[in-house]
Design a protein around this motif. Sequence first.
Motif, PDB file in Angstrom:
ATOM      1  N   TYR A 279      37.382  36.228  41.549  1.00 45.24           N
ATOM      2  CA  TYR A 279      38.674  36.798  41.181  1.00 45.24           C
ATOM      3  C   TYR A 279      38.512  38.014  40.283  1.00 45.24           C
ATOM      4  O   TYR A 279      39.294  38.970  40.364  1.00 45.24           O
ATOM      5  N   ARG A 280      37.508  37.999  39.432  1.00 46.45           N
ATOM      6  CA  ARG A 280      37.253  39.144  38.566  1.00 46.45           C
ATOM      7  C   ARG A 280      36.984  40.396  39.404  1.00 46.45           C
ATOM      8  O   ARG A 280      37.317  41.519  38.992  1.00 46.45           O
ATOM      9  N   ASP A 281      36.400  40.221  40.579  1.00 42.87           N
ATOM     10  CA  ASP A 281      36.094  41.355  41.447  1.00 42.87           C
ATOM     11  C   ASP A 281      37.328  41.895  42.166  1.00 42.87           C
ATOM     12  O   ASP A 281      37.279  42.996  42.727  1.00 42.87           O
ATOM     13  N   ASN A 282      38.415  41.122  42.177  1.00 44.32           N
ATOM     14  CA  ASN A 282      39.582  41.519  42.969  1.00 44.32           C
ATOM     15  C   ASN A 282      40.889  41.566  42.186  1.00 44.32           C
ATOM     16  O   ASN A 282      41.874  42.111  42.688  1.00 44.32           O
ATOM     17  N   VAL A 283      40.896  40.993  40.997  1.00 43.93           N
ATOM     18  CA  VAL A 283      42.110  40.968  40.180  1.00 43.93           C
ATOM     19  C   VAL A 283      41.873  41.785  38.910  1.00 43.93           C
ATOM     20  O   VAL A 283      40.928  41.511  38.155  1.00 43.93           O
ATOM     21  N   GLU A 284      42.718  42.767  38.679  1.00 43.67           N
ATOM     22  CA  GLU A 284      42.700  43.514  37.424  1.00 43.67           C
ATOM     23  C   GLU A 284      43.656  42.824  36.457  1.00 43.67           C
ATOM     24  O   GLU A 284      44.871  42.770  36.708  1.00 43.67           O
ATOM     25  N   ASN A 285      43.098  42.279  35.399  1.00 45.83           N
ATOM     26  CA  ASN A 285      43.866  41.444  34.497  1.00 45.83           C
ATOM     27  C   ASN A 285      45.096  42.174  33.956  1.00 45.83           C
ATOM     28  O   ASN A 285      44.997  43.282  33.414  1.00 45.83           O
ATOM     29  N   GLY A 286      46.260  41.551  34.130  1.00 44.78           N
ATOM     30  CA  GLY A 286      47.510  42.132  33.662  1.00 44.78           C
ATOM     31  C   GLY A 286      48.128  43.135  34.609  1.00 44.78           C
ATOM     32  O   GLY A 286      49.232  43.619  34.351  1.00 44.78           O
ATOM     33  N   VAL A 287      47.425  43.462  35.692  1.00 43.69           N
ATOM     34  CA  VAL A 287      47.935  44.456  36.642  1.00 43.69           C
ATOM     35  C   VAL A 287      48.390  43.780  37.935  1.00 43.69           C
ATOM     36  O   VAL A 287      49.576  43.767  38.258  1.00 43.69           O
ATOM     37  N   ASN A 288      47.461  43.237  38.712  1.00 42.98           N
ATOM     38  CA  ASN A 288      47.843  42.535  39.939  1.00 42.98           C
ATOM     39  C   ASN A 288      47.635  41.025  39.827  1.00 42.98           C
ATOM     40  O   ASN A 288      47.648  40.307  40.825  1.00 42.98           O
ATOM     41  N   GLY A 289      47.462  40.542  38.590  1.00 44.50           N
ATOM     42  CA  GLY A 289      47.310  39.121  38.346  1.00 44.50           C
ATOM     43  C   GLY A 289      46.881  38.894  36.911  1.00 44.50           C
ATOM     44  O   GLY A 289      46.611  39.844  36.168  1.00 44.50           O
TER      45      GLY A 289
END
Length: 338
Positions: A279-289
């Motif tokens: 998920y770290r590779d695909n989710v930008e924290n606070g942006v798309n998740g």
Amino acid sequence: MRFDLITPHARYTKPVQRTVVLAHGSLPTTDFYLGARLASLQGVPTRRIDTAREQAAAGAFGPGDFVIIVRHAPPAWLHVLAARQPQLAGVALLLDDDIPAALHSPELPLLYAFKTALRYVRARRMLARLCSAVWVSTPYLKEKYAHAKPRLLTPLYLGAPPRPEYRDMVYFYHGTSSHRLEQDFLAGVVRKVQARLPEARFEIIGDRRTRRLFRGIPRVRVLPPMKWPDFLAHTARVSHAVGLAPMLDSHFNQARSHVKLYDITRCGAAGIYSDVAVYRDNVENGVNGILCPNDEDAWVEAICRLLADGEERAAIGRNARSWCERHSHDPGFTLSGA
């Protein structure tokens, strides 16, 4: 006894005239990894064969067929492929889980692990002789089974109808029987959230074990397991607020992909995801998740905050949808070199 991933031995020289997908039922694997890619191949038609419904027949394959085996195929179908092998243009095995390691993953239900491993063990020698390629779903699998020289195919977003900005106060987790660790973790989380937010409702998919696990927690709806087409219809119909995608530390989970990002976005929701590599590779924290450590209280706080902040939910939902739509096709996909 441990089993490694097959090393494909076959070589094919005929040009591709058609793709044939062998899948045991209607599977999310087929749609996530093959649907858009095969549709993009100009002049190459595709036939899907449901091996759960169709009996193996020599006439199913013709000259120039490139056959894709999704996860596994019954022995009868493999024998037909072997008989037709000189006519084929190629055979690829597509894996979206660490199937060779299923029996050594204690977090899985025993029957599920046994059936998954048995199908692979029974077929592995024939698969090695038939296959010219192995396709895997995550960098972890590509690295773990480097000896097989697998090709990486990441999942692609399937899309969903437009949703209104309004979201109900439902947060949810959509998993299967192979996600027992996550269900156990969420039982404690949901109990605390429901005590703090009397207007919140929680939805989960599960069996009798799941119902027992969440019994006594107010405003929890346990949906029965769904077939894949029914699940697609459900996620296209609802407009939930927050989707949960915990991923606990386990052997089998190391190989999982980020498809729950797509599932949550299809529900029109903002997602909370475990702060792990996939998920770290695909989710930008606070942006798309929201990325969250696998700590019960941290998840409670993240859920309560997101349920209370409609503007943040809406922004994350829009960003997630935009990100997913950018990952709905694979312009570089070809069958050459497979």
